[in-house]
Write an enzyme that holds these catalytic residues in place. Structure first.
Site, PDB file in Angstrom:
ATOM      1  N   LYS A 106     -28.535  70.892  26.628  1.00  0.00           N
ATOM      2  CA  LYS A 106     -29.300  71.635  27.806  1.00  0.00           C
ATOM      3  C   LYS A 106     -30.944  71.950  27.480  1.00  0.00           C
ATOM      4  O   LYS A 106     -31.857  71.567  28.319  1.00  0.00           O
ATOM      5  CB  LYS A 106     -28.844  73.218  28.094  1.00  0.00           C
ATOM      6  CG  LYS A 106     -27.300  73.058  28.453  1.00  0.00           C
ATOM      7  CD  LYS A 106     -26.648  74.407  28.722  1.00  0.00           C
ATOM      8  CE  LYS A 106     -26.947  75.566  27.442  1.00  0.00           C
ATOM      9  NZ  LYS A 106     -26.093  75.059  26.635  1.00  0.00           N
ATOM     10  N   ARG A 162     -23.865  83.795  31.140  1.00  0.00           N
ATOM     11  CA  ARG A 162     -22.846  83.607  30.251  1.00  0.00           C
ATOM     12  C   ARG A 162     -21.530  84.183  30.900  1.00  0.00           C
ATOM     13  O   ARG A 162     -20.555  83.689  30.431  1.00  0.00           O
ATOM     14  CB  ARG A 162     -23.198  83.890  29.084  1.00  0.00           C
ATOM     15  CG  ARG A 162     -24.217  83.342  28.183  1.00  0.00           C
ATOM     16  CD  ARG A 162     -24.322  84.126  26.890  1.00  0.00           C
ATOM     17  NE  ARG A 162     -25.623  83.297  26.159  1.00  0.00           N
ATOM     18  CZ  ARG A 162     -25.650  82.213  25.340  1.00  0.00           C
ATOM     19  NH1 ARG A 162     -24.447  81.286  25.283  1.00  0.00           N
ATOM     20  NH2 ARG A 162     -26.860  81.828  24.613  1.00  0.00           N
ATOM     21  N   ARG A 195     -26.494  67.216  12.782  1.00  0.00           N
ATOM     22  CA  ARG A 195     -27.920  67.575  13.276  1.00  0.00           C
ATOM     23  C   ARG A 195     -28.687  67.944  11.797  1.00  0.00           C
ATOM     24  O   ARG A 195     -28.014  68.723  10.953  1.00  0.00           O
ATOM     25  CB  ARG A 195     -27.837  68.838  14.327  1.00  0.00           C
ATOM     26  CG  ARG A 195     -29.354  69.291  14.565  1.00  0.00           C
ATOM     27  CD  ARG A 195     -28.980  70.196  16.043  1.00  0.00           C
ATOM     28  NE  ARG A 195     -28.376  71.391  15.540  1.00  0.00           N
ATOM     29  CZ  ARG A 195     -28.247  72.621  16.575  1.00  0.00           C
ATOM     30  NH1 ARG A 195     -28.642  72.222  17.696  1.00  0.00           N
ATOM     31  NH2 ARG A 195     -27.588  73.404  16.393  1.00  0.00           N
ATOM     32  N   ARG A 198     -28.700  73.189   8.878  1.00  0.00           N
ATOM     33  CA  ARG A 198     -29.003  74.741   9.030  1.00  0.00           C
ATOM     34  C   ARG A 198     -27.430  75.231   8.531  1.00  0.00           C
ATOM     35  O   ARG A 198     -26.190  74.309   8.967  1.00  0.00           O
ATOM     36  CB  ARG A 198     -28.949  74.914  10.521  1.00  0.00           C
ATOM     37  CG  ARG A 198     -30.468  74.940  11.063  1.00  0.00           C
ATOM     38  CD  ARG A 198     -30.797  75.306  12.367  1.00  0.00           C
ATOM     39  NE  ARG A 198     -29.783  75.705  13.071  1.00  0.00           N
ATOM     40  CZ  ARG A 198     -29.860  76.046  14.364  1.00  0.00           C
ATOM     41  NH1 ARG A 198     -31.053  75.884  14.972  1.00  0.00           N
ATOM     42  NH2 ARG A 198     -28.866  76.210  15.200  1.00  0.00           N
ATOM     43  N   ARG A 217     -18.082  78.943  18.134  1.00  0.00           N
ATOM     44  CA  ARG A 217     -19.277  79.041  19.383  1.00  0.00           C
ATOM     45  C   ARG A 217     -18.303  78.329  20.423  1.00  0.00           C
ATOM     46  O   ARG A 217     -18.777  78.812  21.660  1.00  0.00           O
ATOM     47  CB  ARG A 217     -20.417  78.339  18.822  1.00  0.00           C
ATOM     48  CG  ARG A 217     -21.061  79.278  17.702  1.00  0.00           C
ATOM     49  CD  ARG A 217     -22.601  78.501  17.134  1.00  0.00           C
ATOM     50  NE  ARG A 217     -23.564  78.067  18.313  1.00  0.00           N
ATOM     51  CZ  ARG A 217     -24.175  77.056  18.171  1.00  0.00           C
ATOM     52  NH1 ARG A 217     -24.112  76.402  16.716  1.00  0.00           N
ATOM     53  NH2 ARG A 217     -25.213  76.748  19.012  1.00  0.00           N
TER      54      ARG A 217
END
Length: 207
Positions: A13, A88, A122, A150, A161
């Protein structure tokens, strides 16, 4: 034009928002930015949100909606924007209907397995902060710096998530489909961001 960008974490997004902003000149309204702005300026809503965050709790819908409502009130009637990270929940979507009329809701479709693969690979550059993928680079493509992963880009956290997304946010798909606002884009199957953006432009031109 007023849009909502909808999709699971890792669906792309943010990348698409930057491309849409450049092409259509729409303001990018991110809930993360709204939170940071309120916290930085120590607004009453920011201080209220901080209480929950410091306690490790979710900021209540009511506080989030007030923050977003204040931000949207800054736009003139003819100004366009796209919302990223809000709504959300269905309750937030119902609130948004009282604040503005939407022209479309872009849903970025991608499988959970592809998201897990994408996010767990990532990497962030220690020197310049550039975000890239270990699937493509072993050093930063911008400055040649060392890459690191991360802490929250591990499979367990990513699946957690995704579970929250399916439980809380997925009901918005039918909510907006029933209102004739849903525009679906295939953001998976290894497609590059430029190709996904082409699909977005086609949808918006037919809207």
């Amino acid at each position: 034009m007023r849009l909502v960008l909808l999709g699971a974490p890792g669906a792309g997004k943010g990348t698409q928002a930057a491309l849409i902003k450049e092409h259509h000149g729409l303001a990018h309204v991110s809930t993360g930015d709204i939170f940071r702005e309120n916290l930085k300026n120590k607004t009453p809503l920011g201080l209220e949100a901080k209480k929950y965050m410091d306690a490790g709790q979710l900021v209540p819908d009511e506080t989030v909606m007030k923050m977003v409502g204040e931000k949207l009130s800054e736009f003139k009637p003819d100004e366009g924007f796209m919302l990223d990270g809000f709504p959300r929940t269905v309750a937030q979507a119902e609130f948004l209907e009282t604040q503005t009329k939407l022209d479309g809701v872009i849903l970025f479709n991608i499988s959970d397995e592809e998201i897990v693969k994408r996010l767990s690979s990532r990497a962030v550059c220690k020197d310049c902060g550039n975000v890239t993928s270990r699937l493509i680079n072993d050093k930063c493509p911008s400055c040649g710096g060392e890459l690191y992963t991360r802490d929250d880009d591990n499979e367990e956290t990513i699946r957690s998530r995704l579970k929250v997304f399916h439980e809380q946010t997925e009901p918005l798909i039918n909510f907006y489909r029933d209102r004739g606002l849903l525009l679906e884009v295939d953001a998976g199957h290894g497609q590059k961001p430029e190709k996904v953006f082409e699909l977005v432009l086609k949808l918006l031109s037919h809207d």
